[in-house]
Design a protein around this motif. Sequence first.
Motif, PDB file in Angstrom:
ATOM      1  N   PRO A 189       0.803  -1.237   0.000  1.00 32.23           N
ATOM      2  CA  PRO A 189       0.000   0.000   0.000  1.00 32.23           C
ATOM      3  C   PRO A 189       0.831   1.279   0.000  1.00 32.23           C
ATOM      4  CG  PRO A 189      -0.876  -1.584   1.586  1.00 32.23           C
ATOM      5  CD  PRO A 189       0.443  -2.110   1.137  1.00 32.23           C
ATOM      6  N   LEU A 190       2.064   1.187   0.477  1.00 34.37           N
ATOM      7  CA  LEU A 190       2.909   2.381   0.524  1.00 34.37           C
ATOM      8  C   LEU A 190       3.671   2.618  -0.774  1.00 34.37           C
ATOM      9  CD1 LEU A 190       4.451   1.960   4.109  1.00 34.37           C
ATOM     10  CD2 LEU A 190       2.493   3.361   3.426  1.00 34.37           C
ATOM     11  N   LEU A 191       3.778   1.599  -1.624  1.00 27.99           N
ATOM     12  CA  LEU A 191       4.600   1.731  -2.825  1.00 27.99           C
ATOM     13  C   LEU A 191       4.083   2.783  -3.807  1.00 27.99           C
ATOM     14  CD1 LEU A 191       5.651  -1.950  -3.587  1.00 27.99           C
ATOM     15  CD2 LEU A 191       7.006  -0.108  -2.583  1.00 27.99           C
ATOM     16  N   PRO A 192       2.755   2.891  -4.061  1.00 34.53           N
ATOM     17  CA  PRO A 192       2.311   3.943  -4.990  1.00 34.53           C
ATOM     18  C   PRO A 192       2.729   5.350  -4.550  1.00 34.53           C
ATOM     19  CG  PRO A 192       0.553   2.360  -4.635  1.00 34.53           C
ATOM     20  CD  PRO A 192       1.621   2.033  -3.649  1.00 34.53           C
ATOM     21  N   ARG A 193       2.579   5.627  -3.240  1.00 42.26           N
ATOM     22  CA  ARG A 193       2.980   6.953  -2.765  1.00 42.26           C
ATOM     23  C   ARG A 193       4.493   7.136  -2.894  1.00 42.26           C
ATOM     24  NH1 ARG A 193       0.823   8.900   2.977  1.00 42.26           N
ATOM     25  NH2 ARG A 193      -1.111   8.654   1.759  1.00 42.26           N
ATOM     26  N   ALA A 194       5.255   6.084  -2.560  1.00 39.27           N
ATOM     27  CA  ALA A 194       6.710   6.179  -2.701  1.00 39.27           C
ATOM     28  C   ALA A 194       7.102   6.370  -4.156  1.00 39.27           C
ATOM     29  CB  ALA A 194       7.365   4.922  -2.133  1.00 39.27           C
ATOM     30  N   THR A 195       6.382   5.704  -5.058  1.00 41.70           N
ATOM     31  CA  THR A 195       6.678   5.839  -6.483  1.00 41.70           C
ATOM     32  C   THR A 195       6.383   7.244  -6.979  1.00 41.70           C
ATOM     33  OG1 THR A 195       6.171   3.493  -6.845  1.00 41.70           O
ATOM     34  CG2 THR A 195       6.168   4.931  -8.781  1.00 41.70           C
ATOM     35  N   ARG A 196       5.248   7.810  -6.535  1.00 45.22           N
ATOM     36  CA  ARG A 196       4.916   9.173  -6.949  1.00 45.22           C
ATOM     37  C   ARG A 196       5.964  10.165  -6.455  1.00 45.22           C
ATOM     38  NH1 ARG A 196      -0.381   7.502  -5.591  1.00 45.22           N
ATOM     39  NH2 ARG A 196      -0.210   8.493  -3.537  1.00 45.22           N
ATOM     40  N   ARG A 197       6.419   9.982  -5.217  1.00 39.81           N
ATOM     41  CA  ARG A 197       7.448  10.888  -4.700  1.00 39.81           C
ATOM     42  C   ARG A 197       8.765  10.712  -5.457  1.00 39.81           C
ATOM     43  NH1 ARG A 197       6.760  11.336   1.907  1.00 39.81           N
ATOM     44  NH2 ARG A 197       4.555  11.955   1.884  1.00 39.81           N
ATOM     45  N   ALA A 198       9.081   9.472  -5.817  1.00 39.54           N
ATOM     46  CA  ALA A 198      10.302   9.239  -6.602  1.00 39.54           C
ATOM     47  C   ALA A 198      10.175   9.865  -7.986  1.00 39.54           C
ATOM     48  CB  ALA A 198      10.573   7.741  -6.711  1.00 39.54           C
ATOM     49  N   ASP A 199       8.971   9.753  -8.597  1.00 39.35           N
ATOM     50  CA  ASP A 199       8.753  10.374  -9.903  1.00 39.35           C
ATOM     51  C   ASP A 199       8.900  11.898  -9.823  1.00 39.35           C
ATOM     52  OD1 ASP A 199       8.296   7.879 -10.840  1.00 39.35           O
ATOM     53  OD2 ASP A 199       6.117   8.095 -11.041  1.00 39.35           O
ATOM     54  N   LEU A 200       8.344  12.479  -8.756  1.00 40.02           N
ATOM     55  CA  LEU A 200       8.453  13.926  -8.590  1.00 40.02           C
ATOM     56  C   LEU A 200       9.908  14.348  -8.417  1.00 40.02           C
ATOM     57  CD1 LEU A 200       7.056  16.667  -8.239  1.00 40.02           C
ATOM     58  CD2 LEU A 200       6.859  16.160  -5.789  1.00 40.02           C
ATOM     59  N   GLN A 201      10.646  13.579  -7.620  1.00 38.76           N
ATOM     60  CA  GLN A 201      12.060  13.881  -7.441  1.00 38.76           C
ATOM     61  C   GLN A 201      12.799  13.781  -8.768  1.00 38.76           C
ATOM     62  OE1 GLN A 201      14.130  11.033  -5.033  1.00 38.76           O
ATOM     63  NE2 GLN A 201      16.144  11.923  -5.462  1.00 38.76           N
ATOM     64  N   ARG A 202      12.481  12.751  -9.554  1.00 38.31           N
ATOM     65  CA  ARG A 202      13.164  12.568 -10.841  1.00 38.31           C
ATOM     66  C   ARG A 202      12.819  13.703 -11.803  1.00 38.31           C
ATOM     67  NH1 ARG A 202      16.154  12.753 -13.578  1.00 38.31           N
ATOM     68  NH2 ARG A 202      17.190  11.345 -15.052  1.00 38.31           N
ATOM     69  N   GLU A 203      11.564  14.129 -11.784  1.00 36.82           N
ATOM     70  CA  GLU A 203      11.156  15.220 -12.667  1.00 36.82           C
ATOM     71  C   GLU A 203      11.878  16.520 -12.307  1.00 36.82           C
ATOM     72  OE1 GLU A 203       7.081  17.701 -13.811  1.00 36.82           O
ATOM     73  OE2 GLU A 203       6.984  15.872 -12.597  1.00 36.82           O
ATOM     74  N   LYS A 204      11.930  16.823 -11.020  1.00 31.55           N
ATOM     75  CA  LYS A 204      12.614  18.051 -10.601  1.00 31.55           C
ATOM     76  C   LYS A 204      14.115  17.965 -10.868  1.00 31.55           C
ATOM     77  CE  LYS A 204       9.278  19.497  -7.087  1.00 31.55           C
ATOM     78  NZ  LYS A 204       8.948  20.759  -7.796  1.00 31.55           N
ATOM     79  N   ALA A 205      14.683  16.779 -10.679  1.00 28.61           N
ATOM     80  CA  ALA A 205      16.108  16.621 -10.963  1.00 28.61           C
ATOM     81  C   ALA A 205      16.379  16.815 -12.454  1.00 28.61           C
ATOM     82  CB  ALA A 205      16.589  15.242 -10.507  1.00 28.61           C
ATOM     83  N   GLY A 206      15.465  16.324 -13.299  1.00 28.16           N
ATOM     84  CA  GLY A 206      15.623  16.523 -14.739  1.00 28.16           C
ATOM     85  C   GLY A 206      15.562  17.992 -15.118  1.00 28.16           C
ATOM     86  N   ARG A 207      14.638  18.718 -14.507  1.00 27.59           N
ATOM     87  CA  ARG A 207      14.549  20.152 -14.790  1.00 27.59           C
ATOM     88  C   ARG A 207      15.813  20.883 -14.331  1.00 27.59           C
ATOM     89  NH1 ARG A 207       8.376  21.308 -12.617  1.00 27.59           N
ATOM     90  NH2 ARG A 207       7.270  20.130 -14.256  1.00 27.59           N
ATOM     91  N   ALA A 208      16.322  20.498 -13.166  1.00 25.64           N
ATOM     92  CA  ALA A 208      17.544  21.130 -12.682  1.00 25.64           C
ATOM     93  C   ALA A 208      18.719  20.822 -13.605  1.00 25.64           C
ATOM     94  CB  ALA A 208      17.854  20.658 -11.257  1.00 25.64           C
ATOM     95  N   THR A 209      18.781  19.604 -14.119  1.00 24.30           N
ATOM     96  CA  THR A 209      19.850  19.233 -15.048  1.00 24.30           C
ATOM     97  C   THR A 209      19.754  20.038 -16.331  1.00 24.30           C
ATOM     98  OG1 THR A 209      19.888  16.986 -14.146  1.00 24.30           O
ATOM     99  CG2 THR A 209      20.918  17.332 -16.298  1.00 24.30           C
ATOM    100  N   GLU A 210      18.545  20.191 -16.852  1.00 23.82           N
ATOM    101  CA  GLU A 210      18.361  20.986 -18.070  1.00 23.82           C
ATOM    102  C   GLU A 210      18.774  22.434 -17.831  1.00 23.82           C
ATOM    103  OE1 GLU A 210      14.363  20.632 -19.401  1.00 23.82           O
ATOM    104  OE2 GLU A 210      14.399  18.440 -19.445  1.00 23.82           O
ATOM    105  N   LEU A 211      18.369  22.988 -16.675  1.00 23.62           N
ATOM    106  CA  LEU A 211      18.723  24.372 -16.366  1.00 23.62           C
ATOM    107  C   LEU A 211      20.231  24.527 -16.221  1.00 23.62           C
ATOM    108  CD1 LEU A 211      17.833  27.241 -15.696  1.00 23.62           C
ATOM    109  CD2 LEU A 211      17.538  26.530 -13.321  1.00 23.62           C
ATOM    110  N   ALA A 212      20.876  23.553 -15.578  1.00 29.55           N
ATOM    111  CA  ALA A 212      22.334  23.618 -15.417  1.00 29.55           C
ATOM    112  C   ALA A 212      23.026  23.515 -16.768  1.00 29.55           C
ATOM    113  CB  ALA A 212      22.807  22.496 -14.495  1.00 29.55           C
TER     114      ALA A 212
END
Length: 610
Positions: A189-212
């Motif tokens: 039951p906790l995996l979907p929430r953990a996955t969403r948080r991991a996806d959000l982290q990955r998305e923000k990291a991708g944006r930061a990489t593009e900006l850098a």
Amino acid sequence: MQIQDLPYKDPGVPDARSGPRFLWWLGRNQLGGQFKALAWGLLHFTSVAGLPFCVGFAIQAVVDRSGSRLALAGVVMMVCGFTIALGDTFLHRAAVTNWITAAARVQQLLARKTAQLGSALTRRVAAGEVVAVSTGDVEKIGWFVEAISRFTAAALTVVLVCVGLVVYQPALGIVVAIGVPVLALAVLPLLPRATRRADLQREKAGRATELASDTVAGLRVLRGIGGEDLFLDRYRRASQEVRHAAVRSARMWALISGIQVLLPGLLMIAVVWHGVGLAREGRITVGELVTVYSAVMLLAYPLRHFEEIAMAYSFSRPSAKRAAGVLSLERATDTEGSREAAVPTGDLYDPATGLLAPTGCLTAVVCGDPDAAGRLAERLGGHAAEEGTSVLLGGVPLDELPLDSARTAVLVQDKDPVLLSGTLRELLDVPSSGQVTAVEALNAAQCGDVLDALVQGSLDAEDPMDARITERGRSLSGGQRQRLALARSLITDPKVLVLDEPTSAVDSHTEARVADGIRSLRAGSTTVVFTSSPLLLDLADRVVLVHDGEVAAVGLHHDLVRKEPRYRAVVTRETDEEADERTALTGRPQDRKTALSEVLDELEEIEETA
């Protein structure tokens, strides 16, 4: 596939319809390595699971004062210890091999797709996105691929242990057989929430990489306009968002890890409580109680791989989705082509615009829209971003040729060419006809001052060819980078060379010498130059004006300047107000100097006729 066999001769055709399908495709293409890791994993985990039975057997032998059974238990424990070490060693070796080979396959696929799409890739996907996929995403994808076999071995071992305990001691084995699946599934039951948080982290990291990536690429310009601190602040905020997202994701995974520690502890307490009661009643022996207790304690080891596979999938799924998004991009034309591999010769003709570049001539193309000029240049090289009528070279459609043949026949240099890091010798070591030497190409591109700058910047290089060029040539000026890129294009000596604004970043004196160098070095070869520079246009054998996607006028530079207002407006940067003023003064859309020139031309024609 072993690491020493890399790279792959053919990485295959990926299933890029979705992230999970791409992961499944990678796993299927490494079945040999997966089965090898599974076999070593089973040896390792089953040997670990066999220790509790050995310990219980030994304790019962001590209770029964049986020396032979104690010795037998010791021998079996030694064998288990050896197989644990052997299995762990080769499991690690096989798992790392699977990780590296999977990552290498993805990188080869990305490199092949980049080569196929060419300059169209960065128009469809941000450069930072490509960098993020080819670095961090590749590692996460490889992690999941190699974790599959270890998870499968751990899951099979858990099933075998539960079945063995039920057979060995049903009273306690049933408790374990019921409790272990609960342990394995409790975190679902906790995996979907953990996955969403991991996806959000990955998305923000991708944006930061593009900006850098964008900030580093434009650092010279940012410093010139005083915007360096502004963009650094933006990156600082983006990195803080990544940090906050990573902390939130880590909290969720810490909760999952805590549950994975707490529940096995509760199961162990339950087994001991129930087992002690059974032992007091005489229904089980001390050795059986120790065996079940030890088995439950050691089951926590393979159960940790359930958490690992969940984490690996959660982190690799968005990475695989991004990789599949890049790999699913297609060229407007087939890379294989429908014709045999050949390099045609003849006139270059674009039916869509009516542009004709006769063979052996220097054709200059004037286009008021720089973006339209870039698209047309790519069309002439067979790199059309959209499907449409193919460009013809000697009557042969470029779209029907294999990609390698089309690129050999027509070379297109973008207006913003990229210089890769390395020595100048490596930069100029490109496929070529062998007819143009590096010295001739450098001289034609007027790179004398560039060579001096490279030698001064490389203290250990006496020969300019051994001087190192920094990443993207950032240590050089824009004009120096442009001329080095031009020399690289000239040395290839293609049948048709298409240059898009090759002298836009150089001064007029250097531009005049570059124009002479291009004309002399490319004499007898087909060259198309997109430019609005009068210096280049004046040397062209043929000048073509493209307006609104069609050829509007053809002629020589001095004729078109006099007779074609649209051409004159582009070349002289004439504004509408200036044109109106000239029309009001002369009564015609031309200035007095042009009118006088036309009169003199008419007088010369009369004299020649007389």
